[in-house]
Design a protein around this motif. Structure first.
Motif, PDB file in Angstrom:
ATOM      1  N   ASP A  42      20.027 -16.513  -6.864  1.00  0.00           N
ATOM      2  CA  ASP A  42      20.070 -15.255  -5.737  1.00  0.00           C
ATOM      3  C   ASP A  42      21.684 -15.468  -5.656  1.00  0.00           C
ATOM      4  OD1 ASP A  42      17.766 -14.286  -5.569  1.00  0.00           O
ATOM      5  OD2 ASP A  42      17.615 -16.377  -4.603  1.00  0.00           O
ATOM      6  N   ILE A  43      22.605 -15.887  -6.124  1.00  0.00           N
ATOM      7  CA  ILE A  43      24.024 -16.146  -6.636  1.00  0.00           C
ATOM      8  C   ILE A  43      25.009 -14.617  -5.408  1.00  0.00           C
ATOM      9  CG2 ILE A  43      24.335 -18.293  -8.130  1.00  0.00           C
ATOM     10  CD1 ILE A  43      25.333 -15.127  -9.951  1.00  0.00           C
ATOM     11  N   THR A  44      23.941 -13.939  -5.914  1.00  0.00           N
ATOM     12  CA  THR A  44      24.826 -12.645  -4.997  1.00  0.00           C
ATOM     13  C   THR A  44      24.166 -12.115  -3.884  1.00  0.00           C
ATOM     14  OG1 THR A  44      23.189 -11.165  -6.420  1.00  0.00           O
ATOM     15  CG2 THR A  44      25.372 -11.106  -7.113  1.00  0.00           C
ATOM     16  N   THR A  45      23.318 -13.284  -3.204  1.00  0.00           N
ATOM     17  CA  THR A  45      22.408 -12.884  -2.334  1.00  0.00           C
ATOM     18  C   THR A  45      21.383 -11.613  -2.448  1.00  0.00           C
ATOM     19  OG1 THR A  45      24.330 -11.684  -1.184  1.00  0.00           O
ATOM     20  CG2 THR A  45      23.663 -13.880  -0.541  1.00  0.00           C
ATOM     21  N   THR A  46      20.755 -11.645  -2.976  1.00  0.00           N
ATOM     22  CA  THR A  46      19.678 -10.519  -3.884  1.00  0.00           C
ATOM     23  C   THR A  46      19.100  -9.664  -2.442  1.00  0.00           C
ATOM     24  OG1 THR A  46      18.908 -12.435  -5.744  1.00  0.00           O
ATOM     25  CG2 THR A  46      17.375 -10.675  -4.417  1.00  0.00           C
ATOM     26  N   PHE A  47      19.492  -8.045  -3.101  1.00  0.00           N
ATOM     27  CA  PHE A  47      19.360  -6.996  -1.469  1.00  0.00           C
ATOM     28  C   PHE A  47      18.247  -6.330  -1.898  1.00  0.00           C
ATOM     29  CE2 PHE A  47      19.872  -2.800   0.065  1.00  0.00           C
ATOM     30  CZ  PHE A  47      20.467  -3.143   1.022  1.00  0.00           C
ATOM     31  N   ASN A  48      17.631  -6.564  -1.436  1.00  0.00           N
ATOM     32  CA  ASN A  48      16.272  -5.822  -1.210  1.00  0.00           C
ATOM     33  C   ASN A  48      16.583  -4.585  -0.083  1.00  0.00           C
ATOM     34  OD1 ASN A  48      14.614  -8.298  -1.922  1.00  0.00           O
ATOM     35  ND2 ASN A  48      13.295  -7.067  -1.845  1.00  0.00           N
ATOM     36  N   ALA A  49      16.199  -3.332  -0.028  1.00  0.00           N
ATOM     37  CA  ALA A  49      15.970  -1.550   0.645  1.00  0.00           C
ATOM     38  C   ALA A  49      14.629  -1.056   0.406  1.00  0.00           C
ATOM     39  CB  ALA A  49      17.182  -0.739  -0.512  1.00  0.00           C
ATOM     40  N   TRP A  50      13.881  -1.421   1.627  1.00  0.00           N
ATOM     41  CA  TRP A  50      12.621  -0.228   2.382  1.00  0.00           C
ATOM     42  C   TRP A  50      12.998   0.649   2.283  1.00  0.00           C
ATOM     43  CZ3 TRP A  50       8.492  -3.669   1.793  1.00  0.00           C
ATOM     44  CH2 TRP A  50       8.182  -5.406   1.169  1.00  0.00           C
ATOM     45  N   SER A  51      11.545   1.093   1.568  1.00  0.00           N
ATOM     46  CA  SER A  51      11.326   2.798   2.138  1.00  0.00           C
ATOM     47  C   SER A  51       9.811   2.770   2.476  1.00  0.00           C
ATOM     48  CB  SER A  51      11.027   3.598   1.128  1.00  0.00           C
ATOM     49  OG  SER A  51      10.932   5.094   1.105  1.00  0.00           O
ATOM     50  N   ILE A  52       9.979   3.431   4.074  1.00  0.00           N
ATOM     51  CA  ILE A  52       9.279   3.364   4.883  1.00  0.00           C
ATOM     52  C   ILE A  52       7.996   4.709   4.873  1.00  0.00           C
ATOM     53  CG2 ILE A  52       8.017   2.764   7.052  1.00  0.00           C
ATOM     54  CD1 ILE A  52      10.773   0.233   7.488  1.00  0.00           C
ATOM     55  N   ASP A  53       7.183   4.424   4.717  1.00  0.00           N
ATOM     56  CA  ASP A  53       6.445   6.187   4.913  1.00  0.00           C
ATOM     57  C   ASP A  53       5.983   6.001   5.904  1.00  0.00           C
ATOM     58  OD1 ASP A  53       4.072   8.187   5.160  1.00  0.00           O
ATOM     59  OD2 ASP A  53       4.060   7.765   3.006  1.00  0.00           O
ATOM     60  N   GLU A  54       6.411   7.076   7.066  1.00  0.00           N
ATOM     61  CA  GLU A  54       6.336   7.608   8.535  1.00  0.00           C
ATOM     62  C   GLU A  54       5.105   8.059   8.955  1.00  0.00           C
ATOM     63  OE1 GLU A  54       9.908   9.313  10.567  1.00  0.00           O
ATOM     64  OE2 GLU A  54      11.710   8.829   8.838  1.00  0.00           O
ATOM     65  N   GLU A  55       4.217   8.265   7.917  1.00  0.00           N
ATOM     66  CA  GLU A  55       3.315   9.642   8.394  1.00  0.00           C
ATOM     67  C   GLU A  55       2.196   8.028   8.219  1.00  0.00           C
ATOM     68  OE1 GLU A  55       2.348  12.246   6.139  1.00  0.00           O
ATOM     69  OE2 GLU A  55       3.970  13.406   6.842  1.00  0.00           O
ATOM     70  N   GLU A  56       2.393   7.089   6.898  1.00  0.00           N
ATOM     71  CA  GLU A  56       1.377   6.257   7.039  1.00  0.00           C
ATOM     72  C   GLU A  56       1.553   4.541   8.038  1.00  0.00           C
ATOM     73  OE1 GLU A  56      -1.230   5.703   4.728  1.00  0.00           O
ATOM     74  OE2 GLU A  56      -1.136   7.361   4.175  1.00  0.00           O
ATOM     75  N   GLY A 114       0.890  -1.573   0.127  1.00  0.00           N
ATOM     76  CA  GLY A 114      -0.092   0.129  -0.143  1.00  0.00           C
ATOM     77  C   GLY A 114       0.791   0.979  -0.163  1.00  0.00           C
ATOM     78  N   LYS A 115       0.476   2.561   0.782  1.00  0.00           N
ATOM     79  CA  LYS A 115       1.413   3.182   1.199  1.00  0.00           C
ATOM     80  C   LYS A 115       2.168   3.336   2.358  1.00  0.00           C
ATOM     81  CE  LYS A 115      -2.649   6.600  -0.685  1.00  0.00           C
ATOM     82  NZ  LYS A 115      -3.159   7.952  -0.763  1.00  0.00           N
ATOM     83  N   PHE A 116       2.574   2.469   2.804  1.00  0.00           N
ATOM     84  CA  PHE A 116       2.672   2.472   3.899  1.00  0.00           C
ATOM     85  C   PHE A 116       4.216   1.691   3.806  1.00  0.00           C
ATOM     86  CE2 PHE A 116      -0.996  -0.021   5.236  1.00  0.00           C
ATOM     87  CZ  PHE A 116      -2.122   1.450   6.225  1.00  0.00           C
ATOM     88  N   ALA A 117       5.263   0.895   2.269  1.00  0.00           N
ATOM     89  CA  ALA A 117       6.162   0.653   2.533  1.00  0.00           C
ATOM     90  C   ALA A 117       6.348   0.204   1.276  1.00  0.00           C
ATOM     91  CB  ALA A 117       6.760  -0.280   3.412  1.00  0.00           C
ATOM     92  N   SER A 118       7.956   0.093   0.756  1.00  0.00           N
ATOM     93  CA  SER A 118       7.727  -0.289  -0.853  1.00  0.00           C
ATOM     94  C   SER A 118       9.503  -0.323  -0.807  1.00  0.00           C
ATOM     95  CB  SER A 118       7.523   0.987  -1.293  1.00  0.00           C
ATOM     96  OG  SER A 118       8.562   2.192  -1.616  1.00  0.00           O
ATOM     97  N   SER A 119       9.979  -1.769  -2.136  1.00  0.00           N
ATOM     98  CA  SER A 119      11.304  -1.806  -1.648  1.00  0.00           C
ATOM     99  C   SER A 119      11.766  -2.081  -2.585  1.00  0.00           C
ATOM    100  CB  SER A 119      11.983  -2.905  -0.515  1.00  0.00           C
ATOM    101  OG  SER A 119      11.037  -4.099  -1.262  1.00  0.00           O
ATOM    102  N   TRP A 120      12.707  -2.226  -3.925  1.00  0.00           N
ATOM    103  CA  TRP A 120      13.752  -2.510  -4.558  1.00  0.00           C
ATOM    104  C   TRP A 120      15.028  -3.458  -4.584  1.00  0.00           C
ATOM    105  CZ3 TRP A 120      11.936  -0.960  -9.144  1.00  0.00           C
ATOM    106  CH2 TRP A 120      11.207  -0.014  -9.493  1.00  0.00           C
ATOM    107  N   GLY A 121      14.775  -4.124  -4.802  1.00  0.00           N
ATOM    108  CA  GLY A 121      15.820  -5.090  -4.701  1.00  0.00           C
ATOM    109  C   GLY A 121      16.701  -6.078  -6.118  1.00  0.00           C
ATOM    110  N   PHE A 122      17.971  -6.349  -5.990  1.00  0.00           N
ATOM    111  CA  PHE A 122      18.490  -6.305  -7.202  1.00  0.00           C
ATOM    112  C   PHE A 122      19.905  -7.778  -6.652  1.00  0.00           C
ATOM    113  CE2 PHE A 122      22.283  -6.679  -9.770  1.00  0.00           C
ATOM    114  CZ  PHE A 122      21.550  -7.183 -11.241  1.00  0.00           C
ATOM    115  N   GLY A 123      19.368  -9.096  -7.918  1.00  0.00           N
ATOM    116  CA  GLY A 123      20.094 -10.108  -8.119  1.00  0.00           C
ATOM    117  C   GLY A 123      20.295 -11.022  -9.151  1.00  0.00           C
TER     118      GLY A 123
END
Length: 365
Positions: A204-218, A174-183
């Motif tokens: 996932d030979i590179t240990t796929t990494f996900n970075a989350w962005s969290i909407d503090e207000e939501e 939703g509007k609470f959080a989202s992430s991008w990852g690469f592997g």
């Protein structure tokens, strides 16, 4: 007032569960099951064989199962798949395109979406004065997306080829959080002169990494919905550990019209799980798939996999497994396939109906 109290308690319980799930998703650690939607599988034909196709895959769906198999394409191909999970609550969709570049290389693109749509957001259902206003209810979706670019190329040794996947992961709550990852994934296939096929797929030979962005207000609206839960923002990174799939396959031909494709795979995870063979560092579960074909037009498939040690209520352990069946039809360049997964309730997983369609560009020539 009693009705209002029940609504309030229900709202608190629901969002406390949502909060806990969110915290689990965002925790900063190396996780056994991160990005698991990318491990479900694609193509009803493969599902019918319990996903035992790593060594034999040879079409547009090879971009997922083993990109080395893309080199067996003779023309452009396009594939679509749809499945429903959890009593039709979640939708799982997949689309892919692949084409040969020349005699020694091929490329492919694929998109996977696993999502739950039209979730009720009731954080604002009750106003500051304790009044219920259903107009304050909104809808949101939680969805996971996987975008994969595949490249395959032949090696100088006859019968040996390799493929590489570059994956971009997008996850949205939703509007609470989202992430991008690469592997990255890498696969190899080899076929000897006797027709035996061997395949290795490292995910996932590179240990796929996900970075989350969290909407503090939501995020604060969830905290406000659960009294007494003044939680800090969860950590915002997660890492997916590698997985390995090993396969061996052989196709038998009888009287030209009848064929039997067989494959045995071993799925390896570098963590302690409930897989039938498990240690503190590695877990292994086998999968066996069969495909009977008639005049290269009608196909009947069966398979068994996902062998797990299941804890019973009395404390004893038993072995659970997942049997699958499927059928397929091919006419010229049109392929239509269906699979029913987990027949017979032999595992804790729920059964699902999977449909897929594949088109070969030679149909339009």
């Amino acid at each position: 007032m009693r009705y209002l109290s029940k609504i309030s308690r229900l709202k608190k319980n629901l969002f406390f569960v949502l909060f806990l799930v969110s915290c689990a998703a965002f925790s900063q650690t190396v996780r056994k099951y991160s990005n698991e939607f990318m491990n479900i599988g694609v193509d009803a034909a493969a599902f019918g064989m319990s996903n035992a196709v790593v060594a034999s895959t040879s079409d547009v769906n090879s971009g997922y199962w083993n990109p080395a198999g893309l080199l067996k394409l003779e023309d452009k191909q396009f594939s679509l798949m749809h499945a429903s999970y959890f009593a039709n609550i979640a939708s799982y969709d997949y689309a892919a395109f692949a084409m040969p570049l020349d005699d020694k290389s091929a490329v492919g693109l694929s998109i996977i979406r696993f999502g739950v749509d039209d979730i009720l957001n009731t954080t604002q259902l009750i106003d500051d004065e304790g009044n219920i206003n259903y107009d304050r209810i909104s809808l949101f979706s939680t969805a996971d997306y996987g975008f994969t670019f595949s490249y395959a190329r032949k090696l100088p040794l006859d019968g040996l080829q390799y493929g590489i996947n570059a994956k971009v992961i997008r996850r949205v709550i939703g509007k609470f959080a989202s992430s991008w990852g690469f592997g990255l994934d890498a696969g190899i296939q080899f076929e000897n002169k006797k027709g035996w096929q061997f395949g290795i797929m490292a995910r996932d030979i590179t240990t796929t990494f996900n970075a989350w962005s969290i909407d503090e207000e939501e995020f604060a609206t969830i905290q406000g919905a659960v009294e007494g839960q003044n939680q800090e923002l969860p950590e915002s990174t997660e890492i997916t550990i590698p997985k390995l799939q090993l396969g061996m396959a052989k196709k038998f031909v009888y009287d030209y019209d009848y064929t039997l494709q067989t494959e045995l795979d071993l799925n390896v995870r570098f963590a302690e799980t409930n897989d039938i063979f498990s240690s503190s560092s590695t877990s292994i579960t086998p999968a066996l798939g069969l495909e009977f074909g008639y005049i290269d037009m009608i196909f009947v498939r069966g398979g068994v996999g996902n062998f797990q040690n299941v804890q019973q209520l009395d404390g004893n352990e038993s072995v659970g497994f997942q049997p699958n069946i499927g059928v397929g039809f091919k006419y010229k360049g049109i392929y239509v396939d269906y699979a029913l997964t987990d027949i017979g309730d032999q595992s804790a997983a729920l059964y699902s109906n999977v449909f897929s369609v594949k088109l070969d560009w030679s149909l339009f020539r």
